[in-house]
Design an enzyme around this catalytic site. Structure first.
Site, mmCIF file in Angstrom:
data_model
loop_
_atom_site.group_PDB
_atom_site.id
_atom_site.type_symbol
_atom_site.label_atom_id
_atom_site.label_comp_id
_atom_site.label_asym_id
_atom_site.label_seq_id
_atom_site.Cartn_x
_atom_site.Cartn_y
_atom_site.Cartn_z
ATOM 1 N N GLY A 15 67.590 17.988 -2.239
ATOM 2 C CA GLY A 15 67.037 17.162 -1.172
ATOM 3 C C GLY A 15 65.754 16.494 -1.603
ATOM 4 O O GLY A 15 65.044 16.989 -2.489
ATOM 5 N N GLN B 157 57.681 12.462 -0.661
ATOM 6 C CA GLN B 157 57.672 12.966 -2.039
ATOM 7 C C GLN B 157 57.671 11.841 -3.072
ATOM 8 O O GLN B 157 57.338 12.066 -4.234
ATOM 9 C CB GLN B 157 58.887 13.878 -2.290
ATOM 10 C CG GLN B 157 58.815 15.185 -1.537
ATOM 11 C CD GLN B 157 60.000 16.058 -1.861
ATOM 12 O OE1 GLN B 157 61.069 15.911 -1.288
ATOM 13 N NE2 GLN B 157 59.841 16.963 -2.808
ATOM 14 N N CYS C 38 60.919 23.514 -4.446
ATOM 15 C CA CYS C 38 60.690 22.128 -4.043
ATOM 16 C C CYS C 38 60.405 21.299 -5.294
ATOM 17 O O CYS C 38 59.678 21.755 -6.182
ATOM 18 C CB CYS C 38 59.498 22.063 -3.089
ATOM 19 S SG CYS C 38 59.111 20.407 -2.514
ATOM 20 N N LEU C 39 60.961 20.107 -5.357
ATOM 21 C CA LEU C 39 60.724 19.238 -6.519
ATOM 22 C C LEU C 39 59.245 18.871 -6.654
ATOM 23 O O LEU C 39 58.794 18.514 -7.738
ATOM 24 C CB LEU C 39 61.570 17.963 -6.411
ATOM 25 C CG LEU C 39 63.092 18.167 -6.536
ATOM 26 C CD1 LEU C 39 63.827 16.872 -6.227
ATOM 27 C CD2 LEU C 39 63.462 18.678 -7.923
ATOM 28 N N HIS D 293 63.932 22.210 5.412
ATOM 29 C CA HIS D 293 62.923 21.978 4.375
ATOM 30 C C HIS D 293 62.508 20.501 4.345
ATOM 31 O O HIS D 293 61.310 20.179 4.328
ATOM 32 C CB HIS D 293 63.510 22.416 3.025
ATOM 33 C CG HIS D 293 62.628 22.194 1.841
ATOM 34 N ND1 HIS D 293 62.118 23.231 1.087
ATOM 35 C CD2 HIS D 293 62.162 21.045 1.268
ATOM 36 C CE1 HIS D 293 61.370 22.724 0.103
ATOM 37 N NE2 HIS D 293 61.386 21.405 0.188
ATOM 38 N N GLU D 294 63.496 19.611 4.374
ATOM 39 C CA GLU D 294 63.191 18.174 4.275
ATOM 40 C C GLU D 294 62.529 17.655 5.554
ATOM 41 O O GLU D 294 61.622 16.823 5.493
ATOM 42 C CB GLU D 294 64.464 17.372 3.963
ATOM 43 C CG GLU D 294 65.192 17.770 2.684
ATOM 44 C CD GLU D 294 64.306 17.850 1.453
ATOM 45 O OE1 GLU D 294 63.312 17.111 1.371
ATOM 46 O OE2 GLU D 294 64.600 18.679 0.571
ATOM 47 N N HIS E 29 58.943 18.369 5.485
ATOM 48 C CA HIS E 29 58.178 17.429 4.654
ATOM 49 C C HIS E 29 57.648 16.258 5.484
ATOM 50 O O HIS E 29 56.555 15.744 5.236
ATOM 51 C CB HIS E 29 59.055 16.847 3.540
ATOM 52 C CG HIS E 29 59.041 17.639 2.261
ATOM 53 N ND1 HIS E 29 57.889 17.888 1.560
ATOM 54 C CD2 HIS E 29 60.047 18.213 1.553
ATOM 55 C CE1 HIS E 29 58.191 18.587 0.464
ATOM 56 N NE2 HIS E 29 59.492 18.813 0.449
HETATM 57 CO CO CO Z 1 60.556 19.869 -0.910
#
Ligand code: CO
Length: 151
Positions: A46, A51, A88-89, A130-131, A134
């Protein structure tokens, strides 16, 4: 299409509340296409707009059954709980245990502004939570009840 730089959790933008998307135009589609390419290149499941430096409420995800684009998403129902490992990226090398709902129903718009709902469970439900977090400037580490050792 282009691969965009994924911002690190230390960047301010990842701690801000994003604004709704109001224009479903070519600019948005290009951002979505770039994000899809970026996600694929990074082996994530995701990616949320902040991000890649965009302070707007949308994310994409692909947990293995196709790409989902969610614009102005809201979680309208939650059921059960699951506890599991999350990363998380934007937080390379960081992992933590986060409790999330087992199932969620997501309401969002597609890239043309059309509303849809999506029932998800397990990893997809975790990813949606999670997204969506963000978009409110919340990172998984703030939700984790235990951080795991960096590997
Ligand atoms: Co993330």
């Amino acid at each position: 299409m282009a691969i965009r730089t994924i911002l690190n959790e230390k960047e301010d933008i990842l701690h801000k509340v994003c604004r709704p998307v109001t224009e479903f135009n070519e600019r948005l589609w290009e951002q979505l296409d770039d994000m899809a390419e970026t996600l694929e290149a990074s082996n994530g499941v995701g990616l949320a707009a902040p991000q890649v430096g965009i302070l707007r409420r949308f994310f994409i995800m692909d947990v293995g059954d196709g790409l989902v684009e969610a614009i102005n998403p809201t979680i309208i129902a939650k059921k059960g709980t699951q506890d599991g490992q999350e990363g998380c990226l934007s937080s390379p090398g960081k992992w933590g245990m986060v409790e999330r709902p087992q199932k969620v129903i997501l309401k969002a718009q597609d890239r043309y502004g059309k509303e849809f709902t999506l029932s998800s469970k397990d990893l997809a439900a975790r990813c949606i939570c999670h997204e969506t977090d963000h978009l409110d400037g919340i990172l998984f580490a703030e939700r984790a009840h235990e951080m795991l050792q960096e590997t």
